[in-house]
Design a protein around this motif. Structure first.
Motif, PDB file in Angstrom:
ATOM      1  N   GLU A   1      32.483  28.172  41.986  1.00  0.00           N
ATOM      2  CA  GLU A   1      32.936  29.514  42.009  1.00  0.00           C
ATOM      3  C   GLU A   1      34.179  29.511  43.046  1.00  0.00           C
ATOM      4  O   GLU A   1      33.686  29.939  44.362  1.00  0.00           O
ATOM      5  CB  GLU A   1      31.677  30.402  42.264  1.00  0.00           C
TER       6      GLU A   1
ATOM      7  N   TYR B   1      40.052  36.124  40.263  1.00  0.00           N
ATOM      8  CA  TYR B   1      38.982  37.113  39.299  1.00  0.00           C
ATOM      9  C   TYR B   1      39.781  38.241  39.027  1.00  0.00           C
ATOM     10  O   TYR B   1      39.241  39.095  38.115  1.00  0.00           O
ATOM     11  CB  TYR B   1      37.591  36.927  40.057  1.00  0.00           C
TER      12      TYR B   1
ATOM     13  N   SER C   1      38.302  32.618  44.064  1.00  0.00           N
ATOM     14  CA  SER C   1      37.723  33.995  43.578  1.00  0.00           C
ATOM     15  C   SER C   1      38.827  35.042  43.501  1.00  0.00           C
ATOM     16  O   SER C   1      38.686  36.046  42.754  1.00  0.00           O
ATOM     17  CB  SER C   1      36.513  34.393  44.411  1.00  0.00           C
TER      18      SER C   1
ATOM     19  N   THR D   1      32.775  41.173  38.823  1.00  0.00           N
ATOM     20  CA  THR D   1      32.897  41.411  40.174  1.00  0.00           C
ATOM     21  C   THR D   1      32.304  42.499  40.773  1.00  0.00           C
ATOM     22  O   THR D   1      32.378  42.981  41.809  1.00  0.00           O
ATOM     23  CB  THR D   1      34.531  41.243  40.487  1.00  0.00           C
TER      24      THR D   1
END
Length: 259
Positions: free
Chosen positions: A92, A98, A95, A108
């Motif tokens: 991950e 995202y 981020s 999220t």
């Protein structure tokens, strides 16, 4: 007529020796760093950053490949990316991407303001200043090479996500490396030791290679290889992926001059 030399047979993903040259060129790495900091980036630092980015993307693609293989597919789809991250939290990374990708929409969380009204998702910026999101397409060639090295292809949406993750990860790596230079080392991150109840705490690991990155040597105008390694320990919180990234970056820069 002289005999032709036998061609090596292609038996799947490329070997480690073929992948010795990072798919993300040092010139691309330096371009990303220029978007973040005016500091000079040494040649060994650029190679180290390229190597770390390759290691991270290779691990993500491998996880997605395994998810696709379970369904007898060789073409990766965004769902395979989600499966890879779900199976391995170390993946991950990047981020900030995202918020810009339909693949991660809804994962999220929903944000509410003080009045309990849903905050709309952030829209893409049209700023003229280059950013990790705007420049994500620069990574497409390297991403496709990594896909080929794993013996798979990917739908355009999946390539876009891998581009974005690579761009955001390398941009964050650049910011952390610049911070390491400014602060003279990794100062804001301590160490955590897990101890079972009733057991004495182990002595500090004075020979831990990660601890040697906590204090920086060198001038305050150039990002060097060790600054990239220190930034890697910030970006990758621990586990096998971080150790592999550090090891491969050191190997990739053994024969690279510091200039």
């Amino acid at each position: 007529m002289p005999a032709q030399p036998a061609r090596p047979e292609c038996s799947g993903p490329e070997t480690a020796s073929v992948m010795d040259v990072p798919p993300f060129k040092p010139s691309l790495v330096k371009a990303v760093f220029r978007d973040v900091t005016p500091m000079h980036v040494s040649r060994s630092a650029a190679w180290a950053a390229a190597s770390v980015t390759r290691t991270v993307l290779t691990e993500i693609i491998d996880g997605a490949r395994r998810a696709a293989s379970a369904e007898a597919r060789k073409k990766l789809i965004p769902g395979d990316l989600l499966s890879a991250i779900d199976r391995n939290v170390e993946l991950e990374v990047g981020s900030k991407w995202y918020d810009h990708s339909p693949t991660f929409r809804g994962l999220t969380g929903v944000l509410y303001d003080a009045e309990g009204v849903v905050v709309p998702s952030r829209q893409r910026s049209r700023s003229r200043r280059p950013s990790a999101v705007v420049g994500a397409h620069r990574f497409e060639a390297g991403v496709k090479r990594l896909l080929r090295s794993q013996g798979v292809t990917a739908v355009p949406a999946m390539v876009r996500d891998l581009d974005g993750i690579a761009s955001v990860f390398l941009t964050d790596l650049a910011r952390d490396a610049a911070m390491v230079v400014r602060e003279g080392g990794v100062r804001r991150f301590g160490t955590v030791t897990l101890v079972m109840p009733g057991e004495p705490a182990p002595p500090p690991l004075l020979k831990d290679p990660l601890l040697t990155l906590s204090t920086r040597r060198g001038n305050g105008r150039t990002i060097g290889r060790d600054d990239i390694l220190a930034a890697t320990t910030i970006q990758l919180f621990g586990g096998n992926l971080r150790q592999r990234a550090l090891t491969e970056a050191r190997e990739a820069t053994q024969n690279t001059s510091a200039g």
